[in-house]
Each structure stands twice: as C-alpha cells, then as structure tokens.
Design a protein around this motif. Structure first.
Motif, PDB file in Angstrom:
ATOM      1  N   ALA A 155     -25.878  43.839  25.093  1.00 45.16           N
ATOM      2  CA  ALA A 155     -26.812  42.950  25.790  1.00 45.16           C
ATOM      3  C   ALA A 155     -27.008  41.672  24.980  1.00 45.16           C
ATOM      4  O   ALA A 155     -27.036  40.556  25.523  1.00 45.16           O
ATOM      5  CB  ALA A 155     -28.144  43.666  26.012  1.00 45.16           C
ATOM      6  N   GLU A 196     -24.978  55.500  22.129  1.00 45.50           N
ATOM      7  CA  GLU A 196     -24.940  54.791  23.407  1.00 45.50           C
ATOM      8  C   GLU A 196     -26.028  53.722  23.463  1.00 45.50           C
ATOM      9  O   GLU A 196     -25.805  52.594  23.915  1.00 45.50           O
ATOM     10  CB  GLU A 196     -25.101  55.771  24.570  1.00 45.50           C
ATOM     11  N   PHE A 197     -27.206  54.099  22.992  1.00 45.73           N
ATOM     12  CA  PHE A 197     -28.328  53.155  22.949  1.00 45.73           C
ATOM     13  C   PHE A 197     -27.952  51.920  22.125  1.00 45.73           C
ATOM     14  O   PHE A 197     -28.174  50.776  22.550  1.00 45.73           O
ATOM     15  CB  PHE A 197     -29.543  53.876  22.353  1.00 45.73           C
ATOM     16  N   VAL A 206     -25.316  49.782  24.024  1.00 41.62           N
ATOM     17  CA  VAL A 206     -25.861  49.045  25.171  1.00 41.62           C
ATOM     18  C   VAL A 206     -26.697  47.853  24.697  1.00 41.62           C
ATOM     19  O   VAL A 206     -26.582  46.734  25.212  1.00 41.62           O
ATOM     20  CB  VAL A 206     -26.697  49.984  26.075  1.00 41.62           C
ATOM     21  N   SER A 207     -27.523  48.097  23.690  1.00 41.06           N
ATOM     22  CA  SER A 207     -28.389  47.008  23.224  1.00 41.06           C
ATOM     23  C   SER A 207     -27.567  45.928  22.512  1.00 41.06           C
ATOM     24  O   SER A 207     -27.804  44.731  22.698  1.00 41.06           O
ATOM     25  CB  SER A 207     -29.506  47.544  22.332  1.00 41.06           C
ATOM     26  N   LEU A 217     -27.938  43.705  16.032  1.00 40.64           N
ATOM     27  CA  LEU A 217     -28.414  42.728  17.016  1.00 40.64           C
ATOM     28  C   LEU A 217     -28.390  41.292  16.488  1.00 40.64           C
ATOM     29  O   LEU A 217     -28.602  40.354  17.258  1.00 40.64           O
ATOM     30  CB  LEU A 217     -29.829  43.101  17.486  1.00 40.64           C
ATOM     31  N   SER A 262     -35.251  39.795  23.237  1.00 44.35           N
ATOM     32  CA  SER A 262     -34.295  40.474  22.354  1.00 44.35           C
ATOM     33  C   SER A 262     -32.910  39.851  22.486  1.00 44.35           C
ATOM     34  O   SER A 262     -32.235  39.589  21.486  1.00 44.35           O
ATOM     35  CB  SER A 262     -34.245  41.962  22.707  1.00 44.35           C
ATOM     36  N   ARG A 263     -32.528  39.615  23.723  1.00 41.15           N
ATOM     37  CA  ARG A 263     -31.180  39.054  23.940  1.00 41.15           C
ATOM     38  C   ARG A 263     -31.038  37.677  23.314  1.00 41.15           C
ATOM     39  O   ARG A 263     -29.946  37.275  22.917  1.00 41.15           O
ATOM     40  CB  ARG A 263     -30.908  38.960  25.444  1.00 41.15           C
ATOM     41  N   PRO A 288     -39.580  41.146  27.616  1.00 44.51           N
ATOM     42  CA  PRO A 288     -39.195  41.666  26.292  1.00 44.51           C
ATOM     43  C   PRO A 288     -37.679  41.713  26.099  1.00 44.51           C
ATOM     44  O   PRO A 288     -37.163  41.377  25.024  1.00 44.51           O
ATOM     45  CB  PRO A 288     -39.785  43.077  26.280  1.00 44.51           C
ATOM     46  N   GLU A 289     -36.951  42.138  27.150  1.00 39.57           N
ATOM     47  CA  GLU A 289     -35.501  42.273  26.999  1.00 39.57           C
ATOM     48  C   GLU A 289     -34.828  40.922  26.813  1.00 39.57           C
ATOM     49  O   GLU A 289     -33.837  40.793  26.094  1.00 39.57           O
ATOM     50  CB  GLU A 289     -34.888  43.010  28.195  1.00 39.57           C
TER      51      GLU A 289
END
Lengths: 262, 410
Positions: free
Chosen positions: A113, A105-106, A109-110, A170, A84-85, A80-81
């Motif tokens: 990434a 922070e969340f 970080v995302s 994102l 997303s990336r 999954p990560e």
C-alpha cells in the motif's frame, strides 16, 4: 540532525483534541523538520499518546481546533490509511493482536500500500519474502514470527520489534513512536533503538514519545519537549531530558499552578 | 404450522433396509405435532421455512452431479464417496482395507443405537429423516484407515434425505470430511451416527455450503466409549434455513471431545446450531468454541447444552461462543445451557457478541490498509481459526483458504 534550511515535514499549530468530549490536547504547537529527532516527554495523562493517535488519525479522537500540516498538506483531512500511505507511521505503545491474520501477509499488504503511493512497484509474494527477511535484520528478529498471526502470543519485546520491522518496511517520512521503550529489557531496548537509529535519515524525522531517559541514552534527540495539561510547556535540547531525570516533573505542577491550570 | 395433509401418504411405500425405520418415522410424524415456537428449542425458529420443506419433491432416481468437474481433487490415499439420497454411494467403489460395509443383523443392531444414547431419536428432524430416508451408508472402521471425503449434493428443489452410520472399532483412527453442498432451493435432511470404540480417534469435519436459498437439517449423534477422542469442526455458510444439531454422549467417561464451529449468515438467512454434550461417566473432557458471523438481516442462533450428571465427576469442560454482528439489522441469539449435578467438576463457559474491534481496524488502517480491506482481513482471520482445523485440507481445497464474507455494515 538540525539543519536550519531543512524542509518542515510536520507543522502542528494550536492543536486541540478531545476524546469522548473530554478535552485532552489544549493548544499543541510543534514543528519538525527533515533529519530531526524530537522527544516528547511528560507525565501520564499529559497528552503525549493522544497527540500520537491524533496524528495517526484514530477515529476515537476528535480534533476541535488547530491544524496539522504534513509536507505542506492538511494531515487532518486524511483517513488513517491515507496518512500511512503518504509516510506517517505510528509505532503503537500496545501493538494490537490480530488472531488468524498472518503477520507476513499483513506486512506485505501494508508495504505494498505504501509502495504504490511512492510510485514503486508492488512486491509479489516471493520478492516480498526476500525483502522482509532483509529488513528483519534491522531488529534482529526471528523469521518464525512472520509465520504467526499478527502480534498474537508475542512477548512485549517481540511486539515492539515487530513495530520497528513495520517501520523499516514502510519507509516513513514521519515516524511517531509511542513509548516504544515500555516493556523492554535493556537488550531489547538496544536492539529497538538501534533499529530506529538505522532508519533515521536526513530525509525523514522521528517523534519519540517516552517517559524515560533510558531510551534517549540510545537515541539522541535534537529536541526534547515536555508536555503537561495537553500542550508543550518547555522545549530544549537533549540536556533537558537529563535535567528531567534529576528534577522530575514537580516544576510542571508549579508552572501549571502558576498559570491557574492545575 | 402443520405438515400438509396427504404429504405422508404420497411418499414411496416403505421398503428396503430402512423399511422399519421409515414406518416408525412416518408414524411419529403423523402422531406428533409440527414443531412449535412454544417449544424451547424451536422458540426462535422461522417455522415457515421449515414448513416450506414440504413443498419440495423428494429425491428420485435422478442424480445430478453435473458440477463434479468443479470439485477439487481428493488428497492422496483419501476415498471420496458421493451421496445424493438416491444412488448407491458405494457403486463401483473398492473400499480400502479396514473399511467394510455394515449389513444384516449387525446393521439392524447398530441402527438408531447412538441416536437413543444421545436422546434425540424422537426429535422432529430425526423422525423426518426416518420417514423419508431410503438408503443408508453404514461402514465399519477397523484400524488406521484412509480418510473418507463424503460429498452430499442436493439441487433442483429436491429434498435429499441422507443417513450415515459409522462404527469405529476400538483403537481405530479415522479422518472423515463431509462436504454438504446444495443449490437450486434444494434441502438436505441428514442423519449421522458415529460410535467410537475405546481408544479410537475420529477427526470429523463438516463443511456445509448452500447457495443462499437452500435448507439444511443435520443431526449428528456421536457416542464415545472410554479413552476415545472425537473432534468435530463444522463450517456452514449460505443456508436460507439451517439447523445443525451435533449431540455427543460420553457413555463411560474418560473420553475427550472437541467441537469447533463457524456459521456465517447473510441476507435474510437463519441458521441455528444446537449442540449437546452429555457426560455419563467420570473424567470426560470437552473443548468447544462456536463462532458466528451475522451480516445484513440474517439471524444466527446457538444453543450449547452441557450435561454433567452425578456420575460424571472430574469432568473438565469449556465452552466459548464468540459472535460477530456485522450489521445493525442482523440478530444473534447465543445461549449456553449448563446442567451440572456432579460436584467435582470444572466447567467454564462464555459468550460474546461484538462488532469488529475498532482497535484492530485502526491498527490495520494505520498501516495503509483501507477500512473495507481491513474489515475483510479481520473477518478472514476470524474464520481462519476454525477453517484451518477442517480435516483433509478442506479449507484450501474447497474454499481456497477463506470464506467470502460480505455485508459489513455496522
């Protein structure tokens, strides 16, 4: 925006998936090209949300057959990560609350990434602060929400705005929005829809999963798909959503009965 | 399991302010049997680790605060005291206005009073402390006083006994942080009494950090008069063997208490938290949340007793125990114990034991955060809810804002 020569971003072929050994998706076929907005409609239990979770890689859903190609590569083999990336974004129907984890922070970080994968420089704390405050304007969100824990104590509308804020940060290639309109009043719906429209571009695509025409009054889809019994039963233009608004889904039952499925 | 023969006789002869207490403790230790797993409160305890305390040498005149340079600076206005069981923590210290040393008849009158009110004066760990403590830090708090940070150190395979008594006068307000530190297979035996006068407020933090091979026995006895407020935030990590026993009694009701705890265990550590809150008058309140994280092969125990006898009408108490099991080989035992006799009360309790939430993990992973980073983020968030409650900005100063929790191995 339909461009026949546009690059296919997402190609779903004969996708079957189960949850707890119960088959939910039973042969979904769908191609989404750059610049397009697709709406997926259907009754509860038709498989819409399952499709979104399978595309995002939720571990509770098992793909039993079929394939999904994303930018020419096998999406289903990615964690999954990693999806997303690489630019796959799922806007959750029920965004998850995470007590004790700062929203700011969340988001940082995302975002980093994703940026790392895009070959962009990661934001430090100060640069990210400027960036996120700029992106907040997309959904007209109060900066105070950055200081709180992720989605904790947010109203339904605030959670959905937070989802679109994440989408804005994102910079996805494929955005899948699972019932983003649920739980929104008309003003919040317009703000969220406005955010989605701002973020749509010739280089990305959007998959809107919804029950209702009212979201499609704000975001005009290029294609509308109707799901039933785990597959897409009919595809049309935006007029199909208007037709559904008038006729409802009874024809779905009739079609499935005729096929011996219902 | 027994206490080794001759252990008591090799202790230094009773002397000083605590001489009568030492005699009492040693007599009790010689007459009472060593804790047994047949006793409910010791049922789950690894008694071999308790017995191992007798292999340690008692703190002598040597004091090693060699790592004092690594300690964070003290917040402005706060007073730092250091106790190691041997040297006088007040040596060279000028106490601020409102804080004075309790001595002589006043001290003798106060000593043990709160232990008795909390009904724990004869508990084995308390009698052990009675038997071996050679010093006491006894302070009277009057008015709004500067915060105190009390650093308690133990090292070098020593058993460090410490005893503290705080008499908080009515309408006084006081922030009190204890930092319990240990390394080198040392052990603490700590005994604390706090008496809160009417309308007083005490904001108490206990940050207990071992190095993985140390032991901690800590008994906290708190007595509240009416309209007082007592808050305890305890955080523990890194104890091979630990037993923390906060006991609170609201003697005439109409007082409020909040107890927030976080205990983190890893490797083969065992840490037990036994809390007891007793309401002896009407309209008392309690808000309690105990969090636990158990990783690897560790064992975490929580017993939360709430006693509401008949005079304690209109008590309002809530207790929640939330435990995270990070490994299939870790063990968590959580047990609420509500004894309610009064009929007009509101007492709620709940206990959950779970693993990291899959939905939360997936949400974070769907935003590009790896599984291990997502797990770490969730654990930090889980701890932060308690850490942020520590007084004197202890979480930031002593821990950099978070605990390092490893061993995620579902």
């Amino acid at each position: 925006m339909i461009r026949p020569d546009a690059e296919p971003l997402l190609e779903i072929n004969d996708l079957h998936a189960s949850v707890e050994d119960k088959p939910i998706l039973k042969g979904v076929n769908l191609e989404v090209k750059a610049g397009e907005i697709h709406a997926v409609m259907g009754r509860n239990g038709s498989g819409k949300s399952t499709l979104s979770k399978v595309l995002a890689g939720h571990p509770a859903y098992q793909v039993t057959s079929g394939s999904v190609r994303y930018l020419g590569r096998d999406l289903l083999e990615l964690e999954p990560e990693e999806r997303s990336r690489l630019g796959v974004f799922l806007g959750f129907q029920y965004p998850i609350e995470i007590p004790g984890v700062s929203n700011l922070e969340f988001l940082r970080v995302s975002t980093n990434a994703r940026r790392e994968k895009q070959g962009k420089e990661e934001f430090d704390t100060f640069d990210f602060d400027d960036h996120v405050r700029d992106r907040l304007q997309v959904v007209q969100m109060d900066p105070a929400f950055l200081e709180r824990s992720v989605n904790e104590g947010f109203s339904g509308g605030e959670k959905k705005r937070n989802e679109i804020l994440q989408m804005a940060l994102l910079d996805p290639v494929v955005a899948i929005l699972d019932e983003t309109d649920s739980g929104l009043d008309i003003d919040a719906l317009r703000i969220v829809a406005g955010g989605v429209n701002q973020l749509a571009s010739p280089d990305n695509c959007t998959l809107l999963i919804t029950h209702y025409q009212r979201l499609l009054d704000e975001i005009t889809p290029d294609y509308v798909h109707v799901m039933g019994a785990g597959r897409i039963l009919r595809t049309g233009g935006s007029e199909l959503a208007l037709e559904l608004e008038k006729t409802g889904y009874d024809w779905v039952d009739q079609q499935l009965a005729a096929e011996g499925v219902a | 399991m027994t206490m080794p023969e001759g252990w008591l006789t090799q202790l230094p002869a009773p002397a000083g302010t605590l001489e009568p207490v030492q005699r009492r403790g040693r007599l009790a230790l010689s007459e009472h049997s060593f804790p047994s797993r047949r006793q409910e409160s010791w049922r789950l305890t690894d008694l071999k680790r308790l017995e191992a305390l007798f292999q340690l040498s008692l703190a002598d005149q040597r004091s090693d605060c060699s790592n004092v340079e690594s300690w964070p600076s003290v917040p402005a206005l706060a007073l730092r005291l250091v106790i190691d069981g041997t040297q006088d923590p007040l040596r060279g210290v000028t106490l601020p206005a409102g804080i004075s040393v309790l001595e002589g008849a006043e001290l003798q009158q106060a000593l043990g009073h709160t232990l008795s009110r909390c009904r724990c004066a004869s508990d084995w760990p308390v009698e052990l402390n009675h038997g071996v403590s050679q010093q006491i830090l006894a302070l009277r708090i009057r008015g709004k006083v500067p915060p105190i940070e009390l650093v308690m150190v133990a090292d070098d395979s020593r058993l460090v006994p410490t005893r503290v008594l705080l008499l908080v006068e009515e309408k006084s307000e006081f922030d009190f942080l204890q930092v319990v530190s240990a390394k080198g297979q040392a052990a603490h035996s700590h005994l604390l009494e706090i008496h809160l006068g009417q309308e007083s407020k005490v904001n108490h933090g206990l940050l207990a950090l071992g190095d993985g091979r140390e032991a901690l026995l800590a008994n906290l006895a708190v007595e509240q008069e009416t309209r007082s407020h007592y808050s305890l935030v305890s955080v523990s990590q890194g104890w091979s063997f630990g037993r923390l026993e906060p006991r609170v009694v609201q003697v005439d009701g109409q007082a409020s208490a909040s107890i927030h705890g976080l205990s983190v265990t890893a490797a083969d550590e065992q840490f037990a938290v036994h809390t007891a809150v007793r309401f002896e008058g009407p309209e008392g309140t309690l808000d309690q949340v105990q969090k636990t994280i158990a990783a690897d092969r560790s064992h975490s125990i929580f017993n939360g007793a709430i006693q509401v006898p008949r005079p304690a009408q209109r008590t309002n108490a809530s207790q929640l125990s939330r435990s995270l099991l990070l490994s299939g080989r870790a063990r968590i035992d959580a047990k609420p114990e509500l004894e309610i006799v009064a009929d007009d009360v509101r007492c709620t309790h709940g206990a959950t034991v779970s693993q990291l939430q899959e939905d939360q993990l997936f949400y974070l992973r769907s935003r590009g955060i790896t599984h291990s980073s997502a797990a770490a983020l969730l654990l930090r968030g889980y701890c932060k809810e308690v850490l942020d409650l520590l007084p004197l900005d202890a979480s930031q100063r002593w821990l950099g804002g978070s605990l390092q929790v490893g061993g995620v191995n579902p």
